[in-house]
Write a protein that holds these residues in place. Structure first.
Motif, PDB file in Angstrom:
ATOM      1  N   ASN A 116     -26.780 -15.764  28.956  1.00 28.21           N
ATOM      2  CA  ASN A 116     -27.113 -14.906  30.091  1.00 28.21           C
ATOM      3  C   ASN A 116     -26.765 -15.612  31.390  1.00 28.21           C
ATOM      4  O   ASN A 116     -27.197 -16.739  31.628  1.00 28.21           O
ATOM      5  N   CYS A 117     -25.983 -14.937  32.221  1.00 29.90           N
ATOM      6  CA  CYS A 117     -25.546 -15.537  33.480  1.00 29.90           C
ATOM      7  C   CYS A 117     -26.721 -15.672  34.437  1.00 29.90           C
ATOM      8  O   CYS A 117     -27.450 -14.719  34.665  1.00 29.90           O
ATOM      9  N   ARG A 118     -26.870 -16.862  34.996  1.00 23.95           N
ATOM     10  CA  ARG A 118     -28.012 -17.078  35.901  1.00 23.95           C
ATOM     11  C   ARG A 118     -27.754 -16.502  37.291  1.00 23.95           C
ATOM     12  O   ARG A 118     -28.655 -16.386  38.093  1.00 23.95           O
ATOM     13  N   ASP A 119     -26.503 -16.174  37.566  1.00 28.87           N
ATOM     14  CA  ASP A 119     -26.190 -15.594  38.876  1.00 28.87           C
ATOM     15  C   ASP A 119     -26.317 -14.082  38.873  1.00 28.87           C
ATOM     16  O   ASP A 119     -26.983 -13.504  39.719  1.00 28.87           O
ATOM     17  N   CYS A 120     -25.644 -13.425  37.939  1.00 26.12           N
ATOM     18  CA  CYS A 120     -25.641 -11.956  37.960  1.00 26.12           C
ATOM     19  C   CYS A 120     -26.433 -11.358  36.819  1.00 26.12           C
ATOM     20  O   CYS A 120     -26.635 -10.147  36.772  1.00 26.12           O
ATOM     21  N   GLY A 121     -26.919 -12.193  35.892  1.00 26.00           N
ATOM     22  CA  GLY A 121     -27.782 -11.696  34.826  1.00 26.00           C
ATOM     23  C   GLY A 121     -27.059 -10.988  33.702  1.00 26.00           C
ATOM     24  O   GLY A 121     -27.683 -10.403  32.829  1.00 26.00           O
ATOM     25  N   ARG A 150     -23.229 -19.745  33.758  1.00 25.81           N
ATOM     26  CA  ARG A 150     -22.723 -18.561  34.457  1.00 25.81           C
ATOM     27  C   ARG A 150     -21.595 -17.910  33.671  1.00 25.81           C
ATOM     28  O   ARG A 150     -20.857 -18.592  32.964  1.00 25.81           O
ATOM     29  N   CYS A 151     -21.474 -16.614  33.848  1.00 23.33           N
ATOM     30  CA  CYS A 151     -20.401 -15.881  33.192  1.00 23.33           C
ATOM     31  C   CYS A 151     -19.061 -16.288  33.826  1.00 23.33           C
ATOM     32  O   CYS A 151     -19.029 -16.838  34.916  1.00 23.33           O
ATOM     33  N   PRO A 152     -17.969 -16.023  33.120  1.00 27.08           N
ATOM     34  CA  PRO A 152     -16.653 -16.442  33.642  1.00 27.08           C
ATOM     35  C   PRO A 152     -16.363 -15.912  35.038  1.00 27.08           C
ATOM     36  O   PRO A 152     -15.779 -16.615  35.860  1.00 27.08           O
ATOM     37  N   GLN A 153     -16.793 -14.677  35.325  1.00 27.53           N
ATOM     38  CA  GLN A 153     -16.537 -14.108  36.653  1.00 27.53           C
ATOM     39  C   GLN A 153     -17.240 -14.912  37.736  1.00 27.53           C
ATOM     40  O   GLN A 153     -16.658 -15.233  38.760  1.00 27.53           O
ATOM     41  N   CYS A 154     -18.527 -15.230  37.499  1.00 29.16           N
ATOM     42  CA  CYS A 154     -19.279 -15.970  38.509  1.00 29.16           C
ATOM     43  C   CYS A 154     -18.755 -17.395  38.638  1.00 29.16           C
ATOM     44  O   CYS A 154     -18.746 -17.956  39.720  1.00 29.16           O
ATOM     45  N   ARG A 155     -18.305 -17.948  37.505  1.00 26.36           N
ATOM     46  CA  ARG A 155     -17.740 -19.294  37.578  1.00 26.36           C
ATOM     47  C   ARG A 155     -16.485 -19.289  38.438  1.00 26.36           C
ATOM     48  O   ARG A 155     -16.283 -20.150  39.287  1.00 26.36           O
TER      49      ARG A 155
END
Ligand SMILES: [Zn+2]
Ligand SMILES: [Zn+2]
Length: 101
Positions: free
Chosen positions: A8-13, A37-42
């Protein structure tokens, strides 16, 4: 061997897959932490750290403003470019009025 994992991405959930090959890659590099974080947020973070993109709204450098007189209504205004003199400068109101046509 490794198995795909849902994190679970800690930025966008958003749930994202930490794939077996990625886990292998992480292990090879000696990373002990799972990606938070998910690849997009990374990718977004990386961009921000490079100073690119439009993400860093809070740390956008202040644009230099130049005093000018509006060619349409004559009020004192500020424009984000140096008035060249061979082109009329408009205040914000007149500019948006002009660009509508
Ligand atoms: Zn995310
Ligand atoms: Zn004006």
């Amino acid at each position: 061997m490794y198995q795909d994992k849902t994190l679970n991405c800690r930025d966008c959930g958003t749930d994202f897959t930490f794939s077996a090959s990625e886990q292998e890659f992480y292990a090879e590099k000696g990373f002990t932490n799972e990606p938070g974080r998910c690849p997009q947020c990374r990718a977004a973070r990386k961009q921000r750290n490079n100073g690119g993109g439009f993400g860093g709204r809070s740390q956008r450098p202040q644009r230099e403003m130049f005093a000018a007189t509006c060619a349409a209504c004559g009020i004192e205004t500020e424009v984000p470019f140096r008035p060249s003199g061979d082109r009329p400068v408009y205040c914000r109101d007149c500019f948006s009025r002009n660009s509508r046509y």
